[in-house]
Write an enzyme that holds these catalytic residues in place. Structure first.
Site, PDB file in Angstrom:
ATOM      1  NE  ARG A   1      -3.704   2.527   0.693  1.00 23.89           N
ATOM      2  CZ  ARG A   1      -3.577   3.837   0.570  1.00 23.89           C
ATOM      3  NH1 ARG A   1      -2.427   4.352   0.149  1.00 23.89           N
ATOM      4  NH2 ARG A   1      -4.573   4.640   0.879  1.00 23.89           N
TER       5      ARG A   1
ATOM      6  CG  ASP B   1      -7.074   7.708   0.320  1.00 25.06           C
ATOM      7  OD1 ASP B   1      -7.013   6.568  -0.174  1.00 25.06           O
ATOM      8  OD2 ASP B   1      -7.892   8.042   1.202  1.00 25.06           O
TER       9      ASP B   1
ATOM     10  CD  GLU C   1     -11.349   3.774  -2.722  1.00 26.42           C
ATOM     11  OE1 GLU C   1     -11.748   2.597  -2.895  1.00 26.42           O
ATOM     12  OE2 GLU C   1     -10.212   4.051  -2.297  1.00 26.42           O
TER      13      GLU C   1
ATOM     14  NE  ARG D   1      -3.784  -2.539   1.982  1.00 24.73           N
ATOM     15  CZ  ARG D   1      -4.655  -1.599   1.642  1.00 24.73           C
ATOM     16  NH1 ARG D   1      -5.125  -1.557   0.405  1.00 24.73           N
ATOM     17  NH2 ARG D   1      -5.046  -0.687   2.506  1.00 24.73           N
TER      18      ARG D   1
END
Length: 256
Positions: free
Chosen positions: A125, A130, A133, A173
């Site tokens: 990750r 971020d 999505e 992760r």
């Protein structure tokens, strides 16, 4: 005449043939010519074993990373798949080509899905960012999610990368800052996505990981905002961060 309890003089002169075989010559074991080579070989074997476990032993999954490894070491390997716009899978190749990876017959990176089982790859990750999505479980995708995925896929897939690992997240992760060589220059993958407006700085009340790069990431994000690049190109009132999107859809606060 010899008495029954008397010793035979011949026995005194001629000891049993078994005696020499049972006798231990301790002088031989104390001889430096024998002791020093044994000490050198034993020490060398222990050092080689320690070096192998520390630097050349392949790590198949994030759950196999030792606690002493986090924040101190990095993983080098080849990207085998990109799962989303901020995570991917890595086949760990410790030592790289110097250790024989990808040119010795028994040190090849698997290429087929049958060989590349989930238990043979480290799920990474990317730390500090971020990405928008993508569509999951019937939920609509966010704007620029496909562009972010396409960029990461083209930027990393089948390339060798180095991941500086910080911790294991709740999805097993390895959270890491990732670098890849592009045109002989080492590029911070998370930073490249922020520059292109394909990711936002990761926001969370606790657990956010940046290494020592948070200030730099925030500066780059602000520059992308001012240029209205990528996900910042729309109206401010219409913008929804990846974190807010996940919260609205009832996902955990930890980014997926």
């Amino acid at each position: 005449m010899r008495w029954p309890w008397s010793k035979d003089r011949d026995d005194e002169r001629h000891p049993s043939w078994v005696d020499p075989a049972n006798a231990t010559d301790w002088k031989r074991y104390r001889d430096p010519r024998n002791v020093i080579p044994v000490v050198i070989l034993t020490t060398g074997a222990l050092l080689l074993s320690t070096f192998y476990r520390s630097y050349l032993k392949r790590i198949p999954q994030a759950i196999n990373i030792a606690p002493s490894f986090w924040r101190k070491r990095s993983l080098f390997g080849r990207v085998t798949s990109v799962g989303d716009a901020d995570n991917f899978r890595l086949f760990h190749t410790p030592g790289g080509r110097l250790a024989g990876w990808e040119w010795l017959p028994w040190r090849k990176v698997p290429t087929t899905s049958k060989e590349l089982k989930e238990k043979t790859q480290v799920h990474i990750r990317i730390a500090g960012i971020d990405a928008p999505e993508m569509a999951h479980f019937g939920r609509p995708s966010q704007p620029f999610s496909q562009e972010a995925y396409d960029f990461l896929n083209s930027y990393l897939l089948h390339r060798r990368v180095r991941a500086y690992v910080y911790k294991k997240d709740q999805y097993d992760r390895a959270v890491a800052t990732v670098y890849v060589r592009r045109w002989l220059r080492r590029k911070d993958v998370g930073l490249q996505m922020l520059e292109r407006g394909l990711a936002a700085v990761y926001e969370a009340k606790t657990g956010a990981e940046f290494g020592n790069l948070e200030a730099k990431y925030r500066s780059v994000e602000e520059r992308a905002k001012s240029k209205k690049t990528g996900m910042w190109s729309g109206k401010k009132k219409d913008y929804e961060s990846p974190r807010d999107y996940k919260l609205r859809h009832g996902q955990a606060t930890q980014s997926t």
